[in-house]
Design a protein around this motif. Structure first.
Motif, mmCIF file in Angstrom:
data_model
loop_
_atom_site.group_PDB
_atom_site.id
_atom_site.type_symbol
_atom_site.label_atom_id
_atom_site.label_comp_id
_atom_site.label_asym_id
_atom_site.label_seq_id
_atom_site.Cartn_x
_atom_site.Cartn_y
_atom_site.Cartn_z
ATOM 1 N N GLU A 242 1.182 -1.208 0.133
ATOM 2 C CA GLU A 242 0.129 0.105 -0.065
ATOM 3 C C GLU A 242 0.911 0.837 -0.806
ATOM 4 O O GLU A 242 0.125 2.886 -0.486
ATOM 5 C CB GLU A 242 -0.735 -0.076 1.308
ATOM 6 N N GLN A 243 1.782 1.527 0.453
ATOM 7 C CA GLN A 243 2.513 2.216 0.243
ATOM 8 C C GLN A 243 3.221 2.458 -0.912
ATOM 9 O O GLN A 243 3.561 4.012 -1.198
ATOM 10 C CB GLN A 243 4.197 2.445 1.366
ATOM 11 N N TYR A 244 3.814 1.962 -1.789
ATOM 12 C CA TYR A 244 3.986 1.910 -2.961
ATOM 13 C C TYR A 244 2.377 2.372 -3.945
ATOM 14 O O TYR A 244 2.720 2.958 -4.561
ATOM 15 C CB TYR A 244 5.155 0.885 -3.432
ATOM 16 N N ARG A 245 1.313 1.981 -3.441
ATOM 17 C CA ARG A 245 0.399 2.252 -4.776
ATOM 18 C C ARG A 245 -0.365 3.338 -4.562
ATOM 19 O O ARG A 245 -0.576 4.012 -5.434
ATOM 20 C CB ARG A 245 -1.000 0.872 -4.527
ATOM 21 N N GLU A 246 -0.211 4.224 -2.863
ATOM 22 C CA GLU A 246 -0.361 5.693 -2.267
ATOM 23 C C GLU A 246 0.157 6.227 -3.586
ATOM 24 O O GLU A 246 -0.048 7.398 -3.742
ATOM 25 C CB GLU A 246 -0.008 5.794 -1.090
ATOM 26 N N HIS A 247 1.985 5.906 -3.924
ATOM 27 C CA HIS A 247 1.959 7.073 -5.011
ATOM 28 C C HIS A 247 2.800 6.398 -6.195
ATOM 29 O O HIS A 247 3.019 6.991 -6.830
ATOM 30 C CB HIS A 247 3.494 7.329 -3.804
#
Length: 255
Positions: A242-247
């Motif tokens: 999720e940390q990477y998906r959000e960006h």
């Protein structure tokens, strides 16, 4: 009065002796012969351990006390964990501080590096992930040939995915396997990011172990593949995704 640090130092120094007493009492001459040390050395070691109530003298020789048995088991656990963590040094060094998996998952991790065969980590990854029904993570495009082999699974909807790819990986697929990229986009949710992803993550809940982590060498080869078990590992993997998906930016179709 001896301290806890003194105790740890004593156990480390006399580990082989304690190990020999783990399966029952033994006499000093036998211990000296088996350990390859003098009888006076065995005596000195045993005397130190007796002071901590780890060993006692009996008619059958030296033997471990109940405390000694427990401390030896715990010391063995610490030794195993230390060895396990050190073997994962490339992974732990590659992870940012906020990326660390749960301690409990790392303790029982399965590790494949290139020490036995340089392609072993990559081949183990492929063998593991090919049976997944749904994959969530931040994969790397290492082999377009292997990726093309998965394309039929995406076209038939046997495999779906939610992934974040580095822009360089998307560009690689556009150049070399555009049809495969189209197949993935039809049956997967794909994001791309201009961020560098330090480790590559795969979460496949229908597989066991359910989480795979990959480190890449400078020439983008898989240098280590680590598999994690348990709900905590899955939760960690999904949070990291999720940390990477959000960006990331959603890719729905190719230009």
């Amino acid at each position: 009065m001896p301290t806890a640090d003194d105790l740890v130092e004593t156990i480390a120094k006399t580990e082989d002796l304690i190990g020999m007493l783990h399966d029952g009492p033994k006499y000093k001459p036998y211990l000296a012969n088996e350990l390859g040390v003098s009888k006076s050395t065995v005596y000195n070691w045993a005397t130190d351990l007796i002071e901590y109530d780890i060993v006692r003298r009996t008619n059958e020789g030296y033997e471990l006390t109940s405390l000694g048995e427990q401390l030896f088991e715990f010391y063995g656990y610490v030794h195993r964990v230390t060895t396990q963590f050190y073997s994962m040094k490339p992974l732990l060094e590659a992870l940012p501080d906020d990326h660390y998996p749960p301690f409990s998952a790392l303790v029982d991790a399965e590790i494949v590096d290139g020490s036995a065969h340089p392609y072993a980590p990559f081949e183990t990854l492929v063998d593991w992930i090919k049976d997944a029904n749904h994959v969530i993570g931040t994969p790397a495009i290492i082999s377009t040939e292997k990726l093309e082999a998965l394309a039929p699974k995406f076209r038939s909807n046997e495999m779906t995915a939610d992934v974040v790819l580095e822009q360089t990986d998307v560009e690689l697929m556009e150049r070399h396997v555009p049809d495969t990229l189209d197949a993935i986009l039809e049956n997967a949710t794909v994001y791309e990011t201009d961020r560098t992803i330090p480790i590559r993550l795969y979460v496949a809940r229908d597989l066991s172990p359910s989480v795979g982590i990959v480190t890449l060498s400078n020439n983008r080869q898989v240098s280590m593949f680590v598999q994690l078990r348990g709900d905590q590992a899955v939760e960690w993997g999904l949070e990291l995704y999720e940390q990477y998906r959000e960006h990331g930016t959603r890719i729905e179709t190719r230009p």
